[in-house]
Design an enzyme around this catalytic site. Structure first.
Site, PDB file in Angstrom:
ATOM      1  N   THR A  60      36.973  38.616  35.970  1.00 50.62           N
ATOM      2  CA  THR A  60      37.888  39.748  35.807  1.00 50.62           C
ATOM      3  C   THR A  60      39.357  39.118  35.741  1.00 50.62           C
ATOM      4  O   THR A  60      39.472  37.205  36.184  1.00 50.62           O
ATOM      5  CB  THR A  60      38.204  41.219  35.926  1.00 50.62           C
ATOM      6  OG1 THR A  60      38.587  40.579  37.531  1.00 50.62           O
ATOM      7  CG2 THR A  60      37.122  42.128  36.475  1.00 50.62           C
ATOM      8  N   ASP A  93      51.295  56.663  35.196  1.00 54.79           N
ATOM      9  CA  ASP A  93      51.908  55.453  36.202  1.00 54.79           C
ATOM     10  C   ASP A  93      51.202  56.487  37.535  1.00 54.79           C
ATOM     11  O   ASP A  93      51.627  57.316  37.364  1.00 54.79           O
ATOM     12  CB  ASP A  93      53.456  55.433  36.265  1.00 54.79           C
ATOM     13  CG  ASP A  93      54.204  54.514  37.319  1.00 54.79           C
ATOM     14  OD1 ASP A  93      53.059  54.755  38.423  1.00 54.79           O
ATOM     15  OD2 ASP A  93      54.599  54.651  37.441  1.00 54.79           O
ATOM     16  N   LYS A 130      43.828  46.721  49.806  1.00 52.01           N
ATOM     17  CA  LYS A 130      41.925  47.637  49.832  1.00 52.01           C
ATOM     18  C   LYS A 130      41.335  47.817  51.332  1.00 52.01           C
ATOM     19  O   LYS A 130      40.454  48.668  51.475  1.00 52.01           O
ATOM     20  CB  LYS A 130      41.393  46.436  49.592  1.00 52.01           C
ATOM     21  CG  LYS A 130      42.036  45.806  47.918  1.00 52.01           C
ATOM     22  CD  LYS A 130      41.472  47.093  46.796  1.00 52.01           C
ATOM     23  CE  LYS A 130      41.733  46.274  45.810  1.00 52.01           C
ATOM     24  NZ  LYS A 130      41.677  47.374  45.079  1.00 52.01           N
ATOM     25  N   ASP A 187      45.435  54.899  32.012  1.00 50.51           N
ATOM     26  CA  ASP A 187      46.121  53.461  32.209  1.00 50.51           C
ATOM     27  C   ASP A 187      47.371  53.353  32.069  1.00 50.51           C
ATOM     28  O   ASP A 187      48.397  54.121  31.175  1.00 50.51           O
ATOM     29  CB  ASP A 187      44.623  52.155  31.483  1.00 50.51           C
ATOM     30  CG  ASP A 187      45.435  51.383  32.672  1.00 50.51           C
ATOM     31  OD1 ASP A 187      46.217  50.671  32.535  1.00 50.51           O
ATOM     32  OD2 ASP A 187      44.163  50.233  32.563  1.00 50.51           O
ATOM     33  N   TYR A 234      47.638  41.984  49.516  1.00 45.59           N
ATOM     34  CA  TYR A 234      46.352  42.520  48.796  1.00 45.59           C
ATOM     35  C   TYR A 234      45.551  43.360  49.771  1.00 45.59           C
ATOM     36  O   TYR A 234      44.599  44.464  49.543  1.00 45.59           O
ATOM     37  CB  TYR A 234      45.407  42.059  48.024  1.00 45.59           C
ATOM     38  CG  TYR A 234      45.244  42.178  46.503  1.00 45.59           C
ATOM     39  CD1 TYR A 234      44.507  43.152  45.646  1.00 45.59           C
ATOM     40  CD2 TYR A 234      43.277  41.293  47.327  1.00 45.59           C
ATOM     41  CE1 TYR A 234      44.033  43.084  45.453  1.00 45.59           C
ATOM     42  CE2 TYR A 234      41.938  42.337  46.224  1.00 45.59           C
ATOM     43  CZ  TYR A 234      42.132  42.797  45.319  1.00 45.59           C
ATOM     44  OH  TYR A 234      41.127  42.997  44.712  1.00 45.59           O
TER      45      TYR A 234
END
Length: 245
Positions: free
Chosen positions: A186, A58, A155, A33, A151
């Site tokens: 989340t 990264d 996806k 991460d 976004y």
């Protein structure tokens, strides 16, 4: 020998939940991460349970991705499973309101990172004649999300990459699938919902509630496992029926 699993986006949310679940089942973990503090916390939590290799990275930089995969293979002797969980939402706004920089960043973190990971991992798995990869896309990859058009595009691209990898790698015994979460509790979903004009009660799902990271992780873990040995080139929604409403 217990399987070796690489998890990207492992510092929080679904990635951390996946790491916890797999650790409880004895998997040896490579967790990655860009969030150094969050990653350190996950690694410290799981190290007493299993072998953990943690790398701050990264995922949009090819050399860093290649080095991550090489470190995993050198440390553990190979890779059996990969969970591509890293991602980010788009700044809220219509397509004409967003900048090219917004578009490029969201596509890089979601889609380009998945491409680079697949490019680095697949040769190792093909040579081994086995392996399982699960990408975490979204139900936004099936339909547009108001104010999250970029976004959604990213996806959609992740699902396309997943299917392309499955077609190319199947003959080598490598399975590639996608999980498409819906309203999961989340930080990312909280931010997306905060920018929405309306927030459905219970997450707008048939089950009348939002899902938990652990529930999404359970689907990922199943697809990674030998229990899904005849499953590839598929996507599984984990959305409480949200996409059907």
């Amino acid at each position: 020998m217990n399987p070796v699993c690489l998890i990207t986006g492992a510092a929080g949310g679904i990635g951390a939940a996946t790491a916890r679940l797999l650790a409880s089942r004895g998997a040896r973990l490579v967790v990655a991460d860009r969030d150094a503090e969050g990653l350190a916390a996950v690694a410290a939590e799981l190290s007493p349970r299993t072998e953990v290799l943690a790398r701050i990275i990264d995922l949009t930089v090819e050399a860093e991705v290649d080095a991550l995969v090489e470190a995993a293979v050198t440390t553990f002797g190979g890779l059996d499973q990969v969970s591509l969980t890293a991602g980010m939402e788009s700044p809220h706004g219509t397509l004409e309101e967003l900048s090219l920089a917004d578009y490029e960043r969201v596509m890089a973190v979601n889609a380009t990172s998945a491409f680079l990971c697949l490019k680095a991992v697949l040769p190792h798995m093909k040579r081994a004649g086995r392996g399982s990869i699960v990408s975490t896309a979204s139900i936004a990859g099936l339909a547009a999300v108001p104010g999250q058009g970029v976004y959604s595009a990213a996806k959609h691209a992740m699902i396309g990459l997943t299917r392309a990898a499955a077609v190319e790698a199947g003959a080598f015994g490598v399975r590639v699938n996608a999980v498409l979460p819906g309203p999961i509790d989340t930080g990312m979903v909280t931010r997306i919902r905060a920018g929405s004009a309306s927030t459905p009660v219970g997450g707008g799902t048939l089950l009348g509630r939002m899902g938990t990271p652990a529930e999404a992780a359970a689907v990922i873990a199943f697809l990674l496992s030998d229990g899904a040995a005849f499953v590839t080139n598929s996507y599984w929604t984990a959305d409480g029926g949200r996409h059907q409403i």
